[in-house]
Every structure is written in C-alpha cells, then in structure tokens.
Design a protein around this motif. Structure first.
Motif: not given
Lengths: 324, 324
Positions: B306-319
């Motif tokens: 997964v693109d690191p940027k997309d993974l970071e977006t995912t983390r933020q959405v979940l939080m």
C-alpha cells in the motif's frame, strides 16, 4: 412477565420470569453463558455414534474428571450412559460444519467429517483443538438429563482457536477491547504496541470495528430488533426459507432460529407460506426497509465525519490488505 | 511427552499426555473449551460470600436445573454445599473487575462491586447479563470437587454481551468470520450487507483485522512463542512485575500467568529477581527485540502493498471514526 425497561443501573431487563412460566425465555437466559462446542462420540457394536454438546465442563484435576449432560429422551442415551468409554473433541473456529453434522441425529455423520480412532475405538475428530479420551465414571440422573462424568486417560492439545456458542449463535473469541484500547491510545513511542501481541495498526482496526459495531447496534435497538432477528430478516429478504436454511445462513442453531421465527411471527414480521417456508409479511418488508435506512443513515454519519475521498482510500487500502 | 509437530491433518499437536503425568498441561487442554464467567454467591449468617466460577452449565429445562463445581478445599465449600440457596450472575464483557475481585478470597469483596439482594438474600451483581436465583438441589462429590446442582426459581436476562474465559485469557465474542466474509465479498449491490447485521464498512474492518491478526500470528509462531508468552514479554519490557500485576496488564488469570512464567523461565527468557519480581533475562531482551523486528517487518510488508500516504490516510480516518 416480559419487559424491556431500563433498570436502576442502566442495563436493560430483557426478560424476567420463573422458568416454568416461560421455558423458551429460560433457555435464552441460559444462553447468556457462552460456551465452547464439543462433539462427544462413542463406539458401539452398531458402529460409532456422536453428538454436538456444549454442556461440557472440567470437574476435577486429581483424579482427572470431566462432565457433560445428555437428554433422557436422546436416542444416544443408552450408548453413552451404559457404555464404558467416550471421547470428546473440542471444536476449532472453522468447524461449524462438524457442529452442524453432529447437531442432530442423521445417517452417515461419520462419513462426512474426517476422524481417527482413540485407543478405545471412539472417533476423535480431526482438526479439533483438544481431544479427551475418557472412561465413563458415573451417569447421574438430573431432571430431564443425565450428567455423565468421565475419567480422562489421555488428552491432546492442538494449536488453534475455539468455536463459540453464545446467545444462540456461533461466534469466535477475540482479544478483550481493554487491551486493544490501551494500544490504540498510543502508549508506545515506537509504533508497536507494548501491551498487546499485535502491531498498532491491527489494534486500531479492531478498536474502530468494535466501536462502530456498537454504534450501529444502537440503530438496531431503536427498531426493537435484536441481532438474531435482524439476521433472519436480512436472509428472508433474499428468499423464503425453512429453519434449517436460515440456521446455515445465520450460523445459528436451529432451535435458536425457531425461537427467533416465533418472535418475528408474533410481531407480524414473518409468516409461514403455503409451501411451509417462512417469508416476510408486508410489515416485514417495511422493517427490512427501515433496517436499510438505518444502515444508510450510519454511512451518512460516517461521511459527515470523514472526507468521502479519504473514506474511499480507506476502503481500497483495507481491500488491498485483505486480498494480499 | 510434549511435542510441537504437525500431525497428518495440518494442525499442530502442542501437548499430548496422560493427565497425571502433566497436570498443568491437562489444565491447558481443558482451557481449549471456552466458557463464560459467573460469580456465584450465597448469604450466610456471617455475611455474603461469592466466588468467580466458569464451570457453570445448564443441566435440565424441566425441572429447571443448573450446575457448577467447587473445590473440596475451598473455604466456601461449607457455605455453598450445606447452604439452602445460591445466586448466579453471568458477567458482561465489561466486568473483568468483578471477576478479579471474586477470583480469589479477600476481604471486602461486596463493598467493591455493586449488587442487590435476591428473594433469598443472595447478592446479585449489577450490570450482569443474566441472574439465576436457585435453591440447592444436590451436592455431589466428584474427585477433588463437589458438583452443586441448583433448581432455578427465577431468572432475568439483561441486554449485553458476555465476558469469555478462553485459553487462559479474558476475551470477548464477535460475529463468526464466515458471516463477515460473505459480507465483504460484496454480495449485496446496495452497499449494505444482506447476511450480517452491520454495514459493509464495519464488516470490512472486521475481516481485515482478523486476516492481519492471523498473519501476524505466523511471525510469532516462528519465534516459538504463544500469545500469552508474547504478552508477558511485552509487559516485562515496561517494568519487572509480580504475577498479579502481569495478570491485570494481560487480562489473564493469575494461574495462567504463573503457567506462562514457568514456561518462560524454562526457556531462559524470564527470571525472578532479588525482590521477587519477574524480569527479562539477556535472552529475554533478545526475544523482545526479535518481536519488535517481527512487528516492524509486518509493517514493512504492509507498506510494500500500500502507498504509505494512503496508509497514513487510513490511519487518520480510523482515528477520526474511533474518537467521534
């Protein structure tokens, strides 16, 4: 007396009664105690017999004794209560099929599920997470059941996680959210959880899922439906079905499905059609529509909190990880 | 005979023996059968007594009978086995505290946990998911325990989910992944699951979490550690601890923690220091480092997918969703 009122402490009284006044409600109350699922077997001159049992319990370590109970009316009573030995297989979470096969008497059970023989000749189910080879110590009449007490001669513990039976449904066990929450709060500076056995991202997924799941439960509560009722309504949306089909689709036991159908019938949500299949009534279709509206409302609320583009990215990331 | 070899069917034999040769391993095998957790109480002339019990079982519907067992050496044996009545509270998933308070004999138990009196004067714990008010029908000596059989006079079922005890740990029950997978495969065209009671996004979170969790389990297996051992090592990384502290941090029972510490001691990973606290040995610190490396490797593998940027977006959405 069936109520649905908040008691002094904020938990809801669902049902309260004397057992003889409402045996079904009594069974539901007993179902609040979660259990694993076992298949108990014994060899007989007519061939092996077996049945799914969730009344298994550890009794004594020294001597090593276990117990389970069998209905006095079971056609297997004689084989077990007058037999000399039996074997217990504790089912793994991926053995719902074995549980269904042994959930009711039927021909050819032992040709459908792989097994091997114990030293006493009793079938031990392959892929179980524990085996206990026992001799019968005592059969003790207790109401409409016999409690059978077995002495364990040999045990095997395998890797794997247990299948659960809880509140009428097959479930699986996961880490307690108190652990996951500690992790998600980010107590560790290195990005790896100190208090769980999993990376932080996995804990974050778990916490979010549990939180959203609880929130959606509140929508369902507002419609006066429980999880089992919701699941049956959703299955009947696909096609009219009999209790066995619904049990397979909902991963519930047939007796729990029958209870649920009886409740839904009483609420006017389902009815039996001329072919003997259950289907949604006009009110049932309205309820199904209200459930869909709740789910849509839930999605809308998520979109108010999160940029739709970011939510879509999240969906794609999760699908990528899931199919990796 | 303790082995760790693959049997013919692909599941691992962890331990196999006769119970008298290895009572601890026998107890671990019994722990493969998951249970709920109850607190059983009775009123006595000296005041109420209570204990956490997971050997509870439904026995008979008509007459309504339940059973549980108590050690012959328990200081509460007389109160229960010679008493006339007792009450059972089935604990909810957020009642780990109640379970700890009643898990071992101690003063003031009933001042720490809220409760109300049954008709017989026995304490019923608030916030439980079921209450059973019983009279003692029979106390049956069985090995090193008595099996107590009670007749249920009144039951109450409350809303809520059960606390589980499984494989030495407190856990919670979730929907079976067979249901979630059906949902995540997108069988429904309207974005709402037809076969579960939850929106598709929640099912997707659950499926992904379970899949990643399983994958990470394989890293842990490669180090020859089980979940309990990993959890104890991670806690000892924070500070030397006694078994009670570790039990609280790991949501495990003290006896399971003691088993785990004994195994870790035997592997040279932990040792007891001069203050009587357990700590990591040099080998223990290496193991902890290997666990961290596994978690890092796991994260790295996710970032390859997964693109690191997309993974970071995912983390933020979940939080964002988690803290909404």
């Amino acid at each position: 007396m069936t109520t649905n009122s908040k008691d002094m402490n904020g938990s809801f009284i669902e049902e309260q009664n004397a057992p003889q006044n409402d045996p079904r409600a009594f069974r539901r109350a007993l179902g609040q105690f979660a259990t694993g699922v076992t298949v108990v077997t014994t060899d007989t001159p007519q061939g092996p017999v077996g049945m799914a049992v969730n009344s298994f319990a550890a009794v004594s370590l020294d001597p090593p004794l276990v117990s389970w109970s069998i209905r006095n009316e079971s056609k297997n009573l004689k084989a077990f209560a007058e037999g000399e030995h039996f074997a217990v297989s504790v089912l793994a979470d991926d053995q719902v099929d074995a549980c269904s096969v042994f959930g009711r008497p039927q021909e050819g059970q032992f040709s459908e599920i792989p097994w091997t023989k114990s030293a006493h000749g009793d079938p031990l189910l392959d892929q179980a997470i524990a085996h206990f080879e026992c001799t019968l110590e005592e059969a003790h009449l207790s109401g409409d059941h016999h409690i059978l007490i077995g002495r364990v001669h040999s045990f095997t513990r395998f890797s794997g996680d247990p299948l659960l039976f809880s509140q009428g449904q097959y479930k699986v066990a996961v880490e307690h959210p108190q652990l996951a929450n500690t992790a998600a709060s980010g107590s560790s500076s290195n990005g790896v959880s100190n208090t769980t056995d999993e990376p932080l991202f996995v804990s974050l997924l778990k916490s979010t899922e549990q939180y959203l799941s609880e929130q959606f439960g509140e929508y369902r509560d507002e419609l006066g439906l429980d999880v089992a009722e919701t699941r049956v309504i959703n299955l009947l949306d696909l096609s009219p079905s009999n209790p066995a089909q619904l049990a397979a689709g909902a991963l519930m036991r047939v007796d729990a499905i029958e209870d649920t159908l009886s409740d839904l019938d009483a609420k006017g949500i389902t009815s039996k059609n001329a072919s003997g299949l259950y289907e949604l009534t006009a009110k049932g279709w309205q309820t199904r529509a209200a459930l869909l509206a709740s789910a849509t409302g839930f999605n809308d609320r998520m979109l108010e909190l999160v940029d739709p583009k970011d939510l879509e990215t999240t969906r794609q990331v999760l699908m990528t990880l899931l199919t990796s």
